[in-house]
Motif scaffolding. Structure first.
Motif, PDB file in Angstrom:
ATOM      1  N   THR A   1      18.229 -43.092  -2.555  1.00  0.00           N
ATOM      2  CA  THR A   1      19.497 -43.973  -1.969  1.00  0.00           C
ATOM      3  C   THR A   1      20.793 -43.147  -1.844  1.00  0.00           C
ATOM      4  N   MET A   2      21.049 -42.057  -2.588  1.00  0.00           N
ATOM      5  CA  MET A   2      22.144 -41.200  -2.195  1.00  0.00           C
ATOM      6  C   MET A   2      21.929 -40.305  -1.233  1.00  0.00           C
ATOM      7  N   MET A   3      20.963 -39.662  -0.972  1.00  0.00           N
ATOM      8  CA  MET A   3      20.579 -38.809   0.132  1.00  0.00           C
ATOM      9  C   MET A   3      20.409 -39.423   1.652  1.00  0.00           C
ATOM     10  N   LEU A   4      20.033 -40.678   1.778  1.00  0.00           N
ATOM     11  CA  LEU A   4      19.631 -41.263   2.771  1.00  0.00           C
ATOM     12  C   LEU A   4      20.759 -42.190   3.330  1.00  0.00           C
ATOM     13  N   HIS A   5      21.759 -42.489   2.399  1.00  0.00           N
ATOM     14  CA  HIS A   5      23.031 -43.320   2.804  1.00  0.00           C
ATOM     15  C   HIS A   5      23.659 -43.142   4.058  1.00  0.00           C
ATOM     16  N   VAL A   6      23.894 -44.149   4.742  1.00  0.00           N
ATOM     17  CA  VAL A   6      24.396 -44.040   6.086  1.00  0.00           C
ATOM     18  C   VAL A   6      25.830 -44.933   6.062  1.00  0.00           C
ATOM     19  N   ARG A   7      26.900 -44.225   6.303  1.00  0.00           N
ATOM     20  CA  ARG A   7      28.208 -44.770   6.251  1.00  0.00           C
ATOM     21  C   ARG A   7      28.425 -46.070   7.387  1.00  0.00           C
ATOM     22  N   PRO A   8      29.139 -46.847   7.144  1.00  0.00           N
ATOM     23  CA  PRO A   8      29.497 -47.979   8.244  1.00  0.00           C
ATOM     24  C   PRO A   8      30.299 -47.206   9.380  1.00  0.00           C
ATOM     25  N   ALA A   9      29.972 -48.081  10.449  1.00  0.00           N
ATOM     26  CA  ALA A   9      30.440 -47.535  11.914  1.00  0.00           C
ATOM     27  C   ALA A   9      32.026 -47.320  11.558  1.00  0.00           C
ATOM     28  N   GLY A  10      32.423 -46.183  12.162  1.00  0.00           N
ATOM     29  CA  GLY A  10      33.896 -46.024  12.129  1.00  0.00           C
ATOM     30  C   GLY A  10      34.203 -44.770  11.050  1.00  0.00           C
ATOM     31  N   GLN A  11      33.631 -44.844  10.179  1.00  0.00           N
ATOM     32  CA  GLN A  11      33.719 -43.750   9.161  1.00  0.00           C
ATOM     33  C   GLN A  11      33.009 -42.570   9.617  1.00  0.00           C
ATOM     34  N   PRO A  12      33.555 -41.286   9.182  1.00  0.00           N
ATOM     35  CA  PRO A  12      33.192 -39.806   9.415  1.00  0.00           C
ATOM     36  C   PRO A  12      31.900 -39.728   8.626  1.00  0.00           C
ATOM     37  N   LEU A  13      31.173 -39.012   9.196  1.00  0.00           N
ATOM     38  CA  LEU A  13      29.926 -38.377   8.239  1.00  0.00           C
ATOM     39  C   LEU A  13      30.253 -37.744   7.187  1.00  0.00           C
ATOM     40  N   VAL A  14      31.364 -37.250   6.801  1.00  0.00           N
ATOM     41  CA  VAL A  14      31.688 -36.554   5.792  1.00  0.00           C
ATOM     42  C   VAL A  14      33.179 -36.391   5.700  1.00  0.00           C
ATOM     43  N   ASP A  15      34.009 -36.571   4.342  1.00  0.00           N
ATOM     44  CA  ASP A  15      35.236 -36.557   4.032  1.00  0.00           C
ATOM     45  C   ASP A  15      35.839 -35.099   4.356  1.00  0.00           C
ATOM     46  N   ASP A  16      34.837 -34.158   3.721  1.00  0.00           N
ATOM     47  CA  ASP A  16      35.424 -32.747   3.486  1.00  0.00           C
ATOM     48  C   ASP A  16      34.707 -31.899   4.288  1.00  0.00           C
ATOM     49  N   TRP A  17      35.066 -31.362   5.540  1.00  0.00           N
ATOM     50  CA  TRP A  17      33.994 -30.580   6.339  1.00  0.00           C
ATOM     51  C   TRP A  17      33.997 -29.222   5.701  1.00  0.00           C
ATOM     52  N   ASP A  18      34.887 -28.706   5.116  1.00  0.00           N
ATOM     53  CA  ASP A  18      34.662 -27.369   4.452  1.00  0.00           C
ATOM     54  C   ASP A  18      33.732 -27.473   3.360  1.00  0.00           C
ATOM     55  N   CYS A  19      33.625 -28.652   2.453  1.00  0.00           N
ATOM     56  CA  CYS A  19      32.602 -28.710   1.336  1.00  0.00           C
ATOM     57  C   CYS A  19      31.165 -28.863   2.130  1.00  0.00           C
ATOM     58  N   PHE A  20      31.308 -29.590   3.291  1.00  0.00           N
ATOM     59  CA  PHE A  20      29.896 -29.816   4.053  1.00  0.00           C
ATOM     60  C   PHE A  20      29.376 -28.317   4.398  1.00  0.00           C
ATOM     61  N   LYS A  21      30.287 -27.515   5.238  1.00  0.00           N
ATOM     62  CA  LYS A  21      29.832 -26.096   5.381  1.00  0.00           C
ATOM     63  C   LYS A  21      29.364 -25.158   4.259  1.00  0.00           C
ATOM     64  N   THR A  22      30.069 -25.481   3.308  1.00  0.00           N
ATOM     65  CA  THR A  22      30.040 -24.838   2.010  1.00  0.00           C
ATOM     66  C   THR A  22      28.602 -24.882   1.181  1.00  0.00           C
TER      67      THR A  22
END
Length: 258
Positions: free
Chosen positions: A186-207
């Motif tokens: 559930t956590m890994m496959l969750h798709v956010r609603p349209a209009g929301q970004p893929l991730v809130d913290d891009w630095d975290c994502f890259k890290t």
């Protein structure tokens, strides 16, 4: 923001390769690779066929959207548009030019022969992520029995399959360690609603991706299908320290070797 973009699929779909061996319509027989994908060949061939000084961005978007959607009998791929749509009534030639001499010979489009034929006939397409696997299998198939080429092709195919299985197993295990097995999918496959970004913290994502790669190996084009899983880790508040601990546990052989 003065940016307009279209994509081959929506946020939760694959895009599909086109002109692949063993899949109609076929490429020339000497090829063991796919020559494009349904989205890209649709806009390229539409641009070849039509007068780009008269066709608008919106007209091409609709043509490409319909052809891409109708191409695959197995699964749909929905072409999307994003950004500033004030440009959609601009002509294609404004951005990608027009063939030289068009003004001197405006009937050249009508007189030319093109492969683009919009059709509702569906075919079976292959996911872009599996196009390389198809290429390796065909290389093995065409190599002479007992030859060095056959052994090389078999090794490359075996390595690719093993790498895919490794990535699948490791990412799923990391998810189980971080979120518990009952919550992981559930956590890994969750798709956010349209209009929301893929991730809130891009630095975290890259890290988190760099942390995974430093402990478990580089993500291939196949492995990047798990980008959403890494984004969801960040959105759930997973720290770099937690990712290090989970990666060390999921990839003990890689870390022992280093």
């Amino acid at each position: 923001m003065n940016i307009y973009a279209t994509t081959a699929s929506n946020a939760s779909e694959d895009s599909y390769a086109f002109y692949c061996p063993d899949f109609y319509p076929f490429p020339p027989p000497e090829y063991t690779t796919c020559l494009g994908d349904a989205y890209s060949i649709s806009w390229l061939e539409d641009s070849d066929k039509n007068d780009m000084t008269k066709e608008t961005l919106h007209q091409q978007y609709e043509t490409v959207r319909r052809r891409t959607l109708a191409s695959n009998i197995n699964a749909a791929s929905h072409v999307m548009q994003y950004g500033d749509r004030k440009f959609i009534n601009d002509f294609l030639a404004t951005y990608i030019g027009a063939p030289p001499g068009l003004n001197d010979n405006p009937t050249s489009f009508a007189n030319a022969s093109y492969s683009f034929e919009p059709s509702t006939t569906q075919t079976r397409l292959i996911s872009q992520r599996d196009a390389h696997l198809l290429h390796l299998r065909l290389e093995l198939q065409k190599a002479p029995d007992g030859s060095k080429e056959k052994l090389k092709a078999q090794k490359e195919l075996d390595d690719e399959i093993a790498q895919r299985e490794h990535v699948d197993n490791v990412v799923h295990l990391i998810g189980d360690l971080l979120f518990r097995e009952e919550n992981s999918s559930t956590m890994m496959l969750h798709v956010r609603p349209a209009g929301q970004p893929l991730v809130d913290d891009w630095d975290c994502f890259k890290t988190l991706i760099k942390t995974y790669e430093s402990h478990c190996g580089t993500l291939s084009s196949y492995g990047r299908k798990y980008s959403r899983a890494f984004a969801n880790m960040c959105n759930a508040g997973i720290s770099q320290e937690q990712m290090v601990a989970a990666s060390l546990q999921a990839c003990p052989k890689e870390n022992h070797a280093s």
